[in-house]
Write an enzyme that holds these catalytic residues in place. Structure first.
Site, short mmCIF file in Angstrom:
data_model
loop_
_atom_site.label_atom_id
_atom_site.label_comp_id
_atom_site.label_asym_id
_atom_site.label_seq_id
_atom_site.Cartn_x
_atom_site.Cartn_y
_atom_site.Cartn_z
N GLU A 95 112.35 -24.61 8.62
CA GLU A 95 112.14 -26.05 8.34
C GLU A 95 112.49 -27.19 8.88
O GLU A 95 112.49 -28.00 9.40
CB GLU A 95 111.37 -26.14 6.49
N HIS A 147 137.82 -39.94 15.96
CA HIS A 147 137.99 -38.97 17.37
C HIS A 147 137.84 -38.54 19.07
O HIS A 147 136.84 -38.86 18.98
CB HIS A 147 137.02 -38.00 17.06
N HIS A 205 108.23 -22.27 -6.37
CA HIS A 205 107.54 -22.34 -5.80
C HIS A 205 107.01 -24.14 -6.27
O HIS A 205 106.12 -25.39 -5.48
CB HIS A 205 106.37 -21.85 -5.18
N HIS A 255 141.78 -33.76 16.60
CA HIS A 255 140.14 -33.19 16.49
C HIS A 255 139.31 -34.57 15.61
O HIS A 255 138.77 -35.70 16.51
CB HIS A 255 139.49 -32.84 15.29
#
Length: 739
Positions: free
Chosen positions: A486, A101, A549, A338
């Site tokens: 999280e 890149h 859960h 890029h």
């Protein structure tokens, strides 16, 4: 502790990471082979859509490499020449590899030059010096920018041969920055957004340690964390999670440069990203500065850094508007620069456009001479700091000893004696509660332990009761409140762990929500960050919250991940053993899967057994071959033990094995593994409240694996276990079938 005859830098260097892949580098200096405490020392379109500044600038043509002399140049000319050296090292490396890149290094070279040449304090001959400024390239695909800077600055890990072997097998210049491969790279980046979140962890660590150990007459912890991130990092949600916390915590020594080039792989960012980043970061509690000309506005960049450093109570985002692929006549400011080599014709055109007559990988003599000062300057920075620390140590020996422990990773003598032990007479309890007992015991003896939960501390049971909350105005405290973030939490903990080898971060949530943070956990494993993941509510045993859960496949998925320890303790002694293993294994993260429901303290469990991964807790075969081996983990070890009792009443010889960690068991000798699971005994039954995937290699073709290969249900835990056949009766039936 490190020997008093070593400086803090030497003690740190002696514990630095040795690269995992291939043999140790022969190009590293002796200081790298032995870390130190002075080291306290981690919709496509090919059209050019928009111009945000000059894409090219012509410089005077210098003498060719063959007849080069050191010319007298103005300071501005030398800076431009240095910046173009960075650009062409990147261009040449990508071109030779035909992969990489080039666009970001070409656009970000000015800010990279100013950071490494004018602003940052570091010692290139000791990348692990403790009080160094940290740099994170969050847009890790542009890694040739960092490799070029490390090379110019004199880091032994990146010599010319490393640049010419960019992205090749065994090189110190892999396709994205990897801290375990290249000394001078602080963290492993690549997945966008991880780097800026790591940087928040690095800055948190600096603020925390400064608050704990600095004195009115001695500022012994004092360094900055600098980041370059791009549009892609800004789009990823993890960056917002982490940057929200950085603003909340007031991490004033975190300075991030946003490479505002408006180009991503698919084209102009207007196709998917039109928010006002400045306003968002102001809302997150950051100070924001805009450098409108990042291509040649050196004084603008310098002024922005000066302003950022003057802001003490907020992190700073410096939006630097650049042209991706700056200098390329036909590809600058387009997606085509890029992630692909420019191609021979465009490289030649770029050389002509920027007035660069040199051969590939050539560093002009005046640029080389200019950058050569960083080795002696860095050594002086470190020596000055070592002298300062020596005075600090005389005045504050207790604090100095703790800081040495954190900086070197040397654990205090006898720390493991703090771990609680349990007997079968001890009350039954959930392993999440037993975990809290262990955490609080360890916090008294491990100065580097800190952490928290994703808004579940009272459920994960992770609060350190003797300490307060790490907050903007109380950064010396140990309880970190991550909020419902999280993914950001995991990546921030990676940064904390990689700041200093003796920092031991832990973070917690429900086990099922590792799905939200798996990318950060994988990076923990890859970059050797010893984070302790405290994962509670580990099975259908959590009951009424239901299948959203209740983790099913999660144990198997982490067992499949390289360089991570998956531990599922069954009671108090095994929970203590899991923490001992996690603290000792600082080159890999540990995941502790803990129960919500109460479990008895089982006869035969031990801390030492956990260290083996799998071990026998009971056996009535009197040294003979058992009729059947029952293998359990976590809450199901109790079921295996009860089933064994019933089978023994019927005259069966039964061995019960606790299989806390597959990884640790696999690392034992063949003799030990045979002693626990003899090949001659093919009658084996495993029981675990999760997927049976993978258990085949443990129980063998003639064995039985009892588990759950569907999603859970909402009901009281006892009812769910019965309905899913996770019962003593099911184990007995399976044992009789295989015997």
């Amino acid at each position: 502790m490190a020997s008093s005859s070593l400086t803090l830098s030497q003690a740190i260097l002696s514990r630095s990471s040795i690269p995992r892949h291939g043999s140790a580098s022969t190009s590293s200096s002796s200081s790298l082979s032995l870390p130190s405490f002075s080291g306290l020392k981690s919709t496509s379109s090919s059209a050019v859509i928009r111009r945000r500044g000059p894409a090219t600038t012509r410089l005077p043509v210098r003498a060719s490499a063959a007849v080069e002399t050191i010319e007298k140049t103005t300071e501005t000319e030398l800076v431009e020449k240095s910046v173009n050296t960075i650009r062409f090292l990147a261009i040449d490396a990508v071109e030779k590899a035909n992969s990489g890149h080039p666009g970001l290094p070409m656009g970000c070279a000015p800010m990279g030059h100013i950071l490494y040449d004018e602003v940052m304090r570091y010692n290139p001959k000791n990348p692990y010096w403790f009080n160094r400024d940290r740099f994170v390239l969050s847009a890790g695909h542009g890694c040739m920018l960092q490799y070029a800077l490390l090379h110019l600055a004199g880091y032994d890990a990146v010599k010319e041969e490393d640049l010419t072997s960019f992205r090749q097998w065994g090189s110190k210049t892999p396709g994205h920055p990897e801290n375990f491969e290249t000394p001078g790279v602080e963290v492993t980046t690549g997945p966008l957004g991880q780097g800026i979140a790591n940087a928040v962890g690095l800055a948190l660590a600096e603020k925390h340690l400064a608050a704990r150990y600095n004195k009115p007459d001695s500022e012994i912890v004092d360094h900055y964390t600098y980041v370059i991130l791009g549009d892609g990092c800004q789009m990823e949600g993890i960056s917002n999670e982490a940057c929200s916390l950085a603003g909340h915590w007031g991490l004033g020594k975190l300075i991030a440069f946003y490479d505002d080039n408006h180009i991503s792989i698919d084209g102009d960012t207007e196709i998917a990203f039109t928010e006002t980043v400045d306003t968002r970061f102001e809302a997150l509690g950051w100070h924001v500065i805009w450098v409108k000309n990042g291509n040649t506005g050196y004084d603008e960049i310098r002024a922005a850094i000066k302003e950022a450093k003057a802001v003490k109570d907020k992190p700073t985002l410096i939006k630097v508007t650049t042209t991706i692929g700056f200098g390329s006549p036909n590809k600058a400011n387009s997606y085509s620069v890029h992630g692909s080599a420019l191609g021979a014709k465009e490289v030649e055109a770029t050389r002509k456009n920027l007035g660069w007559p040199y051969e590939p990988f050539h560093v002009p003599e005046d640029v080389k001479k200019h950058w050569s000062r960083h080795a002696p300057e860095g050594a002086a920075f470190e020596a000055e700091w070592n002298a300062k620390f020596a005075e600090y140590e005389k005045k504050y020996p207790e604090e100095a000893a703790e800081l040495k422990s954190i900086a070197t990773g040397e654990l205090p003598a006898g720390w493991e004696k703090a771990l609680p032990t349990y007997t079968p007479e001890s009350p039954a309890d959930a392993t999440r509660n037993l975990s809290q007992q262990n955490l609080n015991a360890l916090a008294k003896v491990l100065p580097g332990l800190l952490g928290g939960s994703a808004d579940l501390a009272s459920s994960n049971m992770t609060l350190l009761k003797m300490f307060g909350d790490f907050q903007k105005n109380t950064p010396e405290e140990l309880n970190v409140r991550f909020g419902v973030r999280e993914h950001g939490m995991g990546a921030i903990c990676n940064g904390i762990a990689l700041h200093s080898p003796g920092l031991i971060p832990y973070c917690a949530t429900f086990f099922v929500f590792t799905d939200y943070m798996r990318a950060a956990m994988r990076i923990s494993a890859l970059c050797e960050a010893g984070v302790i993941y405290v994962m509670t509510h580990d099975s259908i045993g959590l009951g009424e919250d239901g299948p959203t859960h209740q983790p099913i496949e999660h144990l198997a998925s982490f067992r499949a991940m390289p360089n991570i320890l998956m531990l599922r303790p069954a009671d108090g002694n095994e929970t203590a053993g899991a923490y001992k293993v996690a603290v000792l294994n600082r080159k890999r993260p540990s995941v502790l899967a803990l129960s919500r429901q109460k479990l008895p303290q089982l006869p035969g469990t031990s801390i030492e057994g956990v260290e083996k991964g799998g071990y026998t807790i009971s056996d009535n075969s009197s040294g003979n071959k058992p009729d059947v081996i029952l293998i359990g983990t976590g809450s199901e070890l109790e079921i295996a033990a009860k089933a064994a009792d019933e089978l023994r009443k019927e005259g069966k010889a039964v061995r019960v094995v606790s299989f806390v960690s597959w990884e640790l068991f696999d690392e034992q000798s063949d003799e030990y593994k045979e002693s626990v699971l003899p090949a001659a005994v093919t009658a084996r039954v495993s029981i675990e409240a999760g997927t049976t995937f993978g258990w085949g290699k443990i129980v063998g073709a003639k064995g039985k694996a009892i588990g759950i290969d569907r999603f859970g249900a909402s009901a009281p835990a006892g009812k769910i276990y019965k309905e899913f056949g996770i019962t003593v009766e099911a184990v007995i039936a399976a044992a009789k079938e295989v015997c």
